[in-house]
Design an enzyme around this catalytic site. Structure first.
Site, PDB file in Angstrom:
ATOM      1  N   TYR A 122       0.832  -1.179   0.018  1.00 56.63           N
ATOM      2  CA  TYR A 122      -0.011   0.054   0.237  1.00 56.63           C
ATOM      3  C   TYR A 122       0.724   1.322   0.120  1.00 56.63           C
ATOM      4  CZ  TYR A 122      -4.249  -2.838   0.701  1.00 56.63           C
ATOM      5  OH  TYR A 122      -5.280  -3.570   0.701  1.00 56.63           O
ATOM      6  N   GLU A 172       2.033 -30.250  12.679  1.00 57.78           N
ATOM      7  CA  GLU A 172       1.388 -29.258  11.420  1.00 57.78           C
ATOM      8  C   GLU A 172       0.037 -28.644  11.996  1.00 57.78           C
ATOM      9  OE1 GLU A 172      -0.784 -29.860   7.108  1.00 57.78           O
ATOM     10  OE2 GLU A 172       0.521 -31.638   7.908  1.00 57.78           O
ATOM     11  N   ASP A 201       0.123 -34.226   8.710  1.00 60.36           N
ATOM     12  CA  ASP A 201      -0.823 -35.321   8.046  1.00 60.36           C
ATOM     13  C   ASP A 201       0.159 -35.969   6.992  1.00 60.36           C
ATOM     14  OD1 ASP A 201      -2.778 -34.143   9.430  1.00 60.36           O
ATOM     15  OD2 ASP A 201      -3.401 -32.685   7.738  1.00 60.36           O
TER      16      ASP A 201
END
Length: 373
Positions: A110, A206, A258
């Site tokens: 920005y 995780e 996972d």
């Protein structure tokens, strides 16, 4: 004692600011001199591709090779890139370093709205430019007072630290002095000093669900484990503090994710570094980190609940077979097994065996296999 810590950290910060200013001015001077010599301005950067990743025997991590790409004013696109580089360099020197200020990566996007033709079209462009400056100066973005937008991850376990904040140094025990969410890791972990610990291992996890499960089941106390919530793909600060605890305190690290190709890349980013930030691997990667699981072989052995691999999953697994970070026989066997069974599983799938199964059966057995208990 607190005053000594403050003085030491402030001294390091001043040295870092001076170094950052020198490197950034050196880059600006190089481009200026090319104009003076009537040479088309350009800078060279390592090519950030998988083909340009190579193993460093010295540091045991994956780093960029010799292939380079050029940012040159020979083209309109290249000229705009150099223009934006000079605007960003000026901003970092005269706003951040000169006034001890900082910005997030999102804020920089920005801020560029006032840079006329140097305005960024999207945040991804400004993010890449900061990565370019890291490569060109051989410094991390924290030296430029650039902060990530995302929050840091959390950790919980038997370690006491001293963190320098704007209100001075404060001592924190990451079990006794924090709530159930754990200790919030700051974006700049160089402001942390390790005081004492009773940890035997670090388990980097995780998902938030599994992080909470291990805390609720008292795994941190039973195994003197520091639990670190990775929050998916780990932030730089998370990888850096894991590396520091491993190197400085010699605490072994295991990564628990996972069982899918995207999670294996989470492990790889902790252990070996990520492709787009390979220039930071020696600073953030922990090559001694072991992969705890969830393994494809665990899916078969424990008959876990699964989901079918998607086409994207299959493509990612096949890609990993040619990824230098997964070139070991272990990974080739596990990835090929997953392709053969066509299944994936989440960490929470162990809950199907009971809420205590993961901490009383799976993790103890797996840690024994890795020689960590």
């Amino acid at each position: 004692m607190a005053g000594d810590v403050n003085n030491e950290v402030n001294s390091k910060k001043r040295q870092g600011d001076t170094l950052a200013k020198e490197r950034l001015l050196g880059l600006a001077e190089k481009i200026y001199n090319q104009f003076e010599e009537e040479v088309i301005p350009s800078v060279s950067l390592p090519s950030r591709t998988k083909a340009n990743i190579e193993y460093s025997d010295e540091s045991d991590v994956w780093v960029y090779g010799d292939r380079e790409s050029e940012r040159s004013a020979k083209t309109v696109k290249g000229a705009f890139q150099l223009l934006k580089t000079t605007y960003a360099t000026d901003f970092l020197i005269n706003e951040h370093l000169a006034h001890n200020r900082g910005s997030t990566l999102r804020e920089l996007y920005y801020i560029s709205e006032g840079w006329d033709y140097a305005k960024f079209k999207e945040q991804a462009e400004s993010d890449r430019l900061i990565e370019d400056l890291e490569l060109l100066t051989s410094l991390q973005r924290e030296y430029f007072h650039m902060r990530p937008e995302e929050d840091g991850a959390t950790m919980f376990g038997p370690i006491e630290i001293s963190e320098l904040t704007k209100r001075g140094a404060r001592n924190i025990h990451c079990q006794k002095d924090v709530g159930e969410g754990g200790y919030q890791i700051p974006f700049n972990v160089e402001n942390i000093e390790f005081k004492n610990h009773d940890a035997s291992m670090i388990i980097a996890i995780e998902t938030g669900g599994m992080y909470a499960r291990l805390m609720e089941n008292g795994f941190d106390e039973a195994y003197n484990a520091i639990l670190v919530h990775l929050k998916g793909q780990p932030a730089r600060s998370t990888r850096r503090i894991i590396k520091r605890m491993n190197e400085e305190l010699e605490i072994p690290v295991a990564v628990f994710t996972d069982g899918d190709p995207w999670s294996y890349r989470i492990y790889a980013s902790v252990a070996y570094g990520a492709i787009k930030s390979a220039h930071l691997s020696e600073f953030m990667a922990t090559p001694a980190a072991r992969f705890l699981g969830l393994q494809p072989s665990d899916i078969v052995e424990y008959e876990l609940s699964t989901d079918k691999l998607t086409e994207q999953d299959i493509s990612a697994l096949r890609s990993e077979l040619s990824d230098p970070r997964f070139e070991s026989e272990y990974w080739k066997e596990q990835i090929q097994l997953q392709l053969d069974i066509g299944k994936k599983a989440e960490q929470q799938a162990f809950a199907g065996k009971g809420l205590d199964f993961v901490t009383e059966v799976y993790l103890p057995n797996r840690l024994k296999e890795l020689g960590m208990v």
